[in-house]
Design a protein around this motif. Structure first.
Motif, PDB file in Angstrom:
ATOM      1  N   VAL A 404       0.760  -1.261   0.084  1.00 31.09           N
ATOM      2  CA  VAL A 404       0.156  -0.058   0.028  1.00 31.09           C
ATOM      3  C   VAL A 404       1.012   1.224   0.023  1.00 31.09           C
ATOM      4  CG1 VAL A 404      -1.874   1.117   1.340  1.00 31.09           C
ATOM      5  CG2 VAL A 404      -1.979  -1.181   1.132  1.00 31.09           C
ATOM      6  N   LEU A 405       0.773   2.219  -0.765  1.00 31.75           N
ATOM      7  CA  LEU A 405       1.452   3.385  -1.082  1.00 31.75           C
ATOM      8  C   LEU A 405       0.554   4.729  -0.836  1.00 31.75           C
ATOM      9  CD1 LEU A 405       3.151   2.265  -4.413  1.00 31.75           C
ATOM     10  CD2 LEU A 405       4.185   2.205  -2.101  1.00 31.75           C
ATOM     11  N   ALA A 406       1.217   5.639  -0.341  1.00 31.74           N
ATOM     12  CA  ALA A 406       0.500   6.856  -0.210  1.00 31.74           C
ATOM     13  C   ALA A 406       1.351   8.118  -0.699  1.00 31.74           C
ATOM     14  CB  ALA A 406       0.181   7.179   1.208  1.00 31.74           C
ATOM     15  N   ARG A 407       0.724   8.997  -1.361  1.00 26.83           N
ATOM     16  CA  ARG A 407       1.353  10.414  -1.663  1.00 26.83           C
ATOM     17  C   ARG A 407       0.358  11.420  -1.327  1.00 26.83           C
ATOM     18  NH1 ARG A 407       4.484  12.952  -6.221  1.00 26.83           N
ATOM     19  NH2 ARG A 407       4.606  15.100  -5.042  1.00 26.83           N
ATOM     20  N   VAL A 408       0.907  12.076  -0.244  1.00 31.77           N
ATOM     21  CA  VAL A 408      -0.020  13.147   0.110  1.00 31.77           C
ATOM     22  C   VAL A 408       1.171  14.587  -0.005  1.00 31.77           C
ATOM     23  CG1 VAL A 408      -0.760  14.604   2.086  1.00 31.77           C
ATOM     24  CG2 VAL A 408      -1.104  11.875   1.676  1.00 31.77           C
ATOM     25  N   GLY A 409       1.008  15.572  -0.798  1.00 25.92           N
ATOM     26  CA  GLY A 409       1.852  16.590  -1.022  1.00 25.92           C
ATOM     27  C   GLY A 409       3.153  16.003  -1.626  1.00 25.92           C
ATOM     28  N   PRO A 410       4.342  16.514  -0.778  1.00 26.08           N
ATOM     29  CA  PRO A 410       5.702  16.215  -1.130  1.00 26.08           C
ATOM     30  C   PRO A 410       6.058  14.835  -0.432  1.00 26.08           C
ATOM     31  CG  PRO A 410       5.654  17.899   0.537  1.00 26.08           C
ATOM     32  CD  PRO A 410       4.401  17.825   0.314  1.00 26.08           C
ATOM     33  N   LEU A 411       5.038  14.138   0.296  1.00 23.80           N
ATOM     34  CA  LEU A 411       5.434  13.065   0.813  1.00 23.80           C
ATOM     35  C   LEU A 411       4.963  11.854   0.391  1.00 23.80           C
ATOM     36  CD1 LEU A 411       4.627  13.937   4.714  1.00 23.80           C
ATOM     37  CD2 LEU A 411       6.818  14.214   3.577  1.00 23.80           C
ATOM     38  N   ARG A 412       5.752  10.674   0.164  1.00 19.52           N
ATOM     39  CA  ARG A 412       5.376   9.529  -0.558  1.00 19.52           C
ATOM     40  C   ARG A 412       6.082   8.466   0.269  1.00 19.52           C
ATOM     41  NH1 ARG A 412       3.705   7.024  -5.090  1.00 19.52           N
ATOM     42  NH2 ARG A 412       4.760   5.081  -5.581  1.00 19.52           N
ATOM     43  N   SER A 413       5.237   7.562   0.806  1.00 24.32           N
ATOM     44  CA  SER A 413       5.635   6.143   1.528  1.00 24.32           C
ATOM     45  C   SER A 413       4.952   5.029   1.235  1.00 24.32           C
ATOM     46  CB  SER A 413       5.290   6.755   2.968  1.00 24.32           C
ATOM     47  OG  SER A 413       3.974   6.847   3.250  1.00 24.32           O
ATOM     48  N   GLU A 414       5.656   3.992   1.399  1.00 24.35           N
ATOM     49  CA  GLU A 414       5.158   2.774   1.751  1.00 24.35           C
ATOM     50  C   GLU A 414       4.436   2.373   2.984  1.00 24.35           C
ATOM     51  OE1 GLU A 414       6.802  -1.696   1.530  1.00 24.35           O
ATOM     52  OE2 GLU A 414       7.464  -0.530  -0.283  1.00 24.35           O
ATOM     53  N   VAL A 415       3.123   2.212   3.131  1.00 27.72           N
ATOM     54  CA  VAL A 415       2.523   2.062   4.443  1.00 27.72           C
ATOM     55  C   VAL A 415       2.396   0.749   4.896  1.00 27.72           C
ATOM     56  CG1 VAL A 415       0.172   2.662   5.639  1.00 27.72           C
ATOM     57  CG2 VAL A 415       1.203   4.185   3.503  1.00 27.72           C
ATOM     58  N   ALA A 416       2.289  -0.457   4.048  1.00 24.54           N
ATOM     59  CA  ALA A 416       2.238  -1.599   4.275  1.00 24.54           C
ATOM     60  C   ALA A 416       2.489  -2.507   3.104  1.00 24.54           C
ATOM     61  CB  ALA A 416       0.876  -1.938   4.746  1.00 24.54           C
ATOM     62  N   SER A 417       3.057  -3.699   3.387  1.00 26.10           N
ATOM     63  CA  SER A 417       3.262  -4.809   2.435  1.00 26.10           C
ATOM     64  C   SER A 417       2.890  -6.182   2.810  1.00 26.10           C
ATOM     65  CB  SER A 417       4.808  -4.788   2.004  1.00 26.10           C
ATOM     66  OG  SER A 417       5.574  -5.042   2.962  1.00 26.10           O
TER      67      SER A 417
END
Length: 503
Positions: A404-417
């Protein structure tokens, strides 16, 4: 498609839920046709049909060929196609619209609103956006644009006849006079506009004159519609168009939003198309508040077949509800390579990229869920909820894992796998409004996960929905839920979308 009960003797409002802003409507006989803005999505300008103003079915897209619509990759989201006007004149449908990312204002025609529509006729002498079309008794064609300015054109050649002239521009001091529509009603020409900005201050005002070019006198009761400074569940009411029903009654279609959660209230579905009855008093339109439930009209209703909750991609072409970001090259998006599957070939490497290969549909319900069976086939791709390049969530399969990936403004992260066996996997998202918890309640929660072999759903991550809202991201669009490829070739066997009960 609705999972919610409603009071007896009413019909639901909005009549076209989800991201359907800037509606323009015309009636031909007993048939109504309506178009909306589409911004950075291809195909552009959804065309809808109704027999009763309540039940609408999308019958096509006016801009469905690359020759009609260019959306450059270097243009940001919420650019592109702004505020069309649809009119029927002299046996043909005419559609005028502005592509702010390419050639400006253009005019298209068709004998059948379902298409095909002509290639765009460029109108270089028409300034601004939000163009309107009207014809007077001698056949002169008038274009009125935001500002509010007006110019005559030759609709056959695109030539402007004279210089643009300023008209009445709404309430003194009001922000952003825009979305003009000009009508001949009885002995008067009425000029209706939106003002106040397309946010909470939005409203509709009107003026009238004896000629299409004025001078115009304003209605003494302007604005004739606004929900500003109220606690009503429908807000941002504006950008309206008028239509008369065969029984002589008058109606208004307009955009508005349904904010949810605490302060400041977030709208996540985009600006939607609502309906309101209009009465005429002393030569002026009177519009009440815009409710979530309308009294059932006096004429017979004509329900239309619902958009299928499931698409198995068995057809040679995609249904008109499916939209892509800026373009849809046939070599990258096809149902012909693997029968019964949608095949996507990656261009951009993620939803961050302006050329991402994405096929989605508008989110139309506050509570809903979507599922897709994806075969990564050595590539990477999955299911996404997109607002723009900087605001999206997705669940992606590839390389023996789902993440699961999330992009919010300048932040991008892998939330879970989670590791998964090779082969196809069912990915899903469930969207549920947040329970009340004071002023900081968000609009909803998006839970991404995997459907297990026994049919149960395992959530890998639950993400707050406020970050995929206009109040956070800005812009003019709503959420779109769909499938994408981030690397290689990815196949999708089916896509399910359904409304679920509100908690």
């Amino acid at each position: 498609m609705s999972a919610q009960p409603r009071p007896t003797g009413t019909v639901p409002n909005p009549v076209i839920p989800g991201f359907h802003p800037d509606p323009s409507v015309c009636r031909v006989g007993e048939d109504y046709y309506l178009v909306c803005s589409s911004f950075e999505y291809f195909p552009g300008i959804p065309v809808l049909h109704s027999r009763d103003l309540v039940h609408w079915r999308q019958i096509g897209n006016a801009l469905d060929r690359p020759s009609q619509l260019r959306l450059p990759l270097d243009q940001p989201s919420s650019g592109g196609v702004f505020a069309p006007t649809l009119r029927h004149h002299d046996g043909r449908f005419h559609l005028i619209v502005t592509n702010v990312s390419d050639r400006g204002t253009v005019l298209l025609t068709a004998t059948d609103p379902a298409g095909p529509w002509s290639d765009p006729l460029h109108l270089p002498g028409v300034p601004g956006i939000d163009p309107d079309l009207a014809w007077d008794e001698d056949g002169t064609c008038w274009v009125t644009v935001n500002g509010i300015a007006q110019v005559r054109i030759d609709p056959a050649t695109g030539e402007t006849l004279g210089e643009p002239q300023r008209l009445w521009s709404g309430t003194p001091g009001a922000l952003a006079p825009e979305a003009p529509h000009l009508y001949r009603i009885g002995r008067w020409w009425y000029l209706m506009i939106a003002e106040g900005g397309t946010e909470r201050g939005h409203g509709v005002s009107i003026a009238r004159g004896r000629t299409p070019s004025g001078p115009f006198e304003p209605c003494p009761h302007n604005p004739v519609l606004t929900h500003r400074s109220t606690a009503r569940p429908v807000q941002n009411t504006g950008h309206a168009d008028l239509v008369q029903a065969p029984d002589g009654s008058w109606w208004m279609v307009l955009l508005a939003v349904r904010p949810r959660g605490g302060t400041p209230g977030w709208h996540v579905l985009g600006r939607e198309t609502f309906l309101a009855p209009v009465e005429w008093v002393d030569g002026w339109p009177v519009v009440g508040e815009v409710p979530l439930e309308l009294p059932t009209p006096s004429w017979p209703l004509h329900p239309v077949p619902e958009v299928p909750t499931r698409d198995d991609f068995d057809g040679a072409a995609l249904d008109p509800q499916w939209i892509s970001v800026r373009r849809r090259p046939a070599e990258l998006v096809t149902t012909g390579e693997r029968p019964g599957w949608l095949t996507l070939r990656a261009a951009g490497a993620s939803l961050d990229a302006p050329d991402v290969v994405f096929v989605g549909r508008r989110q139309q319900h506050h509570a809903c869920r979507a599922r897709t069976l994806v075969d990564p086939a050595g590539g990477r791709g999955g299911l996404a909820v997109r607002l723009d390049e900087e605001h999206h969530y997705e669940i992606e399969a590839g390389g023996g894992e789902v993440k699961v990936l999330a992009r919010v403004g300048p932040l991008r992260s892998e939330v879970a796998s989670r590791p998964v066996p090779a082969g196809a996997v069912v990915l899903g998202v469930e969207i549920v409004p947040e329970p009340p918890r004071g002023s900081r309640t968000g609009p909803d929660t998006l839970s991404f996960g995997i459907e297990e072999p026994d049919g149960s759903f395992t959530v890998l991550a639950a993400l707050g929905g406020r970050y995929l809202s206009t109040e956070v991201a800005g812009g003019f669009t709503g959420r779109v839920v769909g499938m994408y490829a981030a690397a290689g070739t990815v196949h999708f066997d089916r896509f399910d979308y359904e409304a679920t009960p509100l908690p």
